[in-house]
Motif scaffolding. Structure first.
Motif, PDB file in Angstrom:
ATOM      1  N   SER A 196       0.821  -1.202   0.000  1.00  0.00           N
ATOM      2  CA  SER A 196       0.000   0.000   0.000  1.00  0.00           C
ATOM      3  C   SER A 196       0.861   1.260   0.000  1.00  0.00           C
ATOM      4  O   SER A 196       0.514   2.253  -0.649  1.00  0.00           O
ATOM      5  N   SER A 197       1.995   1.216   0.675  1.00  0.00           N
ATOM      6  CA  SER A 197       2.914   2.347   0.655  1.00  0.00           C
ATOM      7  C   SER A 197       3.462   2.563  -0.755  1.00  0.00           C
ATOM      8  O   SER A 197       3.551   3.696  -1.241  1.00  0.00           O
ATOM      9  N   PHE A 198       3.818   1.484  -1.429  1.00  0.00           N
ATOM     10  CA  PHE A 198       4.314   1.591  -2.796  1.00  0.00           C
ATOM     11  C   PHE A 198       3.252   2.158  -3.720  1.00  0.00           C
ATOM     12  O   PHE A 198       3.533   3.013  -4.566  1.00  0.00           O
ATOM     13  N   LEU A 199       2.009   1.684  -3.580  1.00  0.00           N
ATOM     14  CA  LEU A 199       0.940   2.151  -4.464  1.00  0.00           C
ATOM     15  C   LEU A 199       0.635   3.634  -4.270  1.00  0.00           C
ATOM     16  O   LEU A 199       0.141   4.287  -5.183  1.00  0.00           O
ATOM     17  N   ARG A 200       0.943   4.169  -3.105  1.00  0.00           N
ATOM     18  CA  ARG A 200       0.751   5.606  -2.869  1.00  0.00           C
ATOM     19  C   ARG A 200       1.916   6.430  -3.409  1.00  0.00           C
ATOM     20  O   ARG A 200       1.788   7.636  -3.573  1.00  0.00           O
ATOM     21  N   SER A 201       3.027   5.792  -3.700  1.00  0.00           N
ATOM     22  CA  SER A 201       4.209   6.503  -4.186  1.00  0.00           C
ATOM     23  C   SER A 201       4.002   6.934  -5.644  1.00  0.00           C
ATOM     24  O   SER A 201       3.126   6.413  -6.337  1.00  0.00           O
ATOM     25  N   PRO A 202       4.796   7.884  -6.124  1.00  0.00           N
ATOM     26  CA  PRO A 202       4.663   8.308  -7.533  1.00  0.00           C
ATOM     27  C   PRO A 202       4.849   7.157  -8.522  1.00  0.00           C
ATOM     28  O   PRO A 202       4.103   7.042  -9.503  1.00  0.00           O
ATOM     29  N   ARG A 203       5.828   6.291  -8.282  1.00  0.00           N
ATOM     30  CA  ARG A 203       6.046   5.155  -9.180  1.00  0.00           C
ATOM     31  C   ARG A 203       4.857   4.195  -9.149  1.00  0.00           C
ATOM     32  O   ARG A 203       4.434   3.665 -10.180  1.00  0.00           O
ATOM     33  N   GLY A 204       4.317   3.979  -7.978  1.00  0.00           N
ATOM     34  CA  GLY A 204       3.146   3.115  -7.856  1.00  0.00           C
ATOM     35  C   GLY A 204       1.955   3.686  -8.590  1.00  0.00           C
ATOM     36  O   GLY A 204       1.214   2.957  -9.259  1.00  0.00           O
ATOM     37  N   GLN A 205       1.765   4.994  -8.505  1.00  0.00           N
ATOM     38  CA  GLN A 205       0.663   5.643  -9.211  1.00  0.00           C
ATOM     39  C   GLN A 205       0.837   5.518 -10.720  1.00  0.00           C
ATOM     40  O   GLN A 205      -0.137   5.325 -11.446  1.00  0.00           O
ATOM     41  N   GLN A 206       2.068   5.612 -11.195  1.00  0.00           N
ATOM     42  CA  GLN A 206       2.326   5.443 -12.626  1.00  0.00           C
ATOM     43  C   GLN A 206       1.924   4.036 -13.074  1.00  0.00           C
ATOM     44  O   GLN A 206       1.303   3.865 -14.128  1.00  0.00           O
ATOM     45  N   LEU A 207       2.276   3.043 -12.270  1.00  0.00           N
ATOM     46  CA  LEU A 207       1.939   1.661 -12.628  1.00  0.00           C
ATOM     47  C   LEU A 207       0.428   1.425 -12.594  1.00  0.00           C
ATOM     48  O   LEU A 207      -0.113   0.717 -13.448  1.00  0.00           O
ATOM     49  N   VAL A 208      -0.251   2.026 -11.619  1.00  0.00           N
ATOM     50  CA  VAL A 208      -1.706   1.888 -11.534  1.00  0.00           C
ATOM     51  C   VAL A 208      -2.357   2.519 -12.761  1.00  0.00           C
ATOM     52  O   VAL A 208      -3.254   1.929 -13.386  1.00  0.00           O
TER      53      VAL A 208
END
Length: 49
Positions: free
Chosen positions: A9-21
């Motif tokens: 969940s921390s990764f998904l909130r990060s800028p890189r995680g948002q790019q992947l989502v």
């Protein structure tokens, strides 16, 4: 030590995680991808007894 779910969940909130989502959402919006997923679901459901 953080649990795996907290790390994800921390990764998904990060800028890189948002790019992947965002990339995943764009890919899922494509008709060819949707067709491939439906075919995969059909194949997998056929294996069950």
């Amino acid at each position: 030590m953080s649990t795996i779910t907290q790390r994800i969940s921390s990764f998904l909130r990060s800028p890189r995680g948002q790019q992947l989502v965002d990339r995943g959402r764009r890919e899922l919006a494509k008709p060819t991808t949707q067709r491939k997923l439906r075919e995969l679901a059909t194949r997998l459901s056929g294996r069950r007894r």
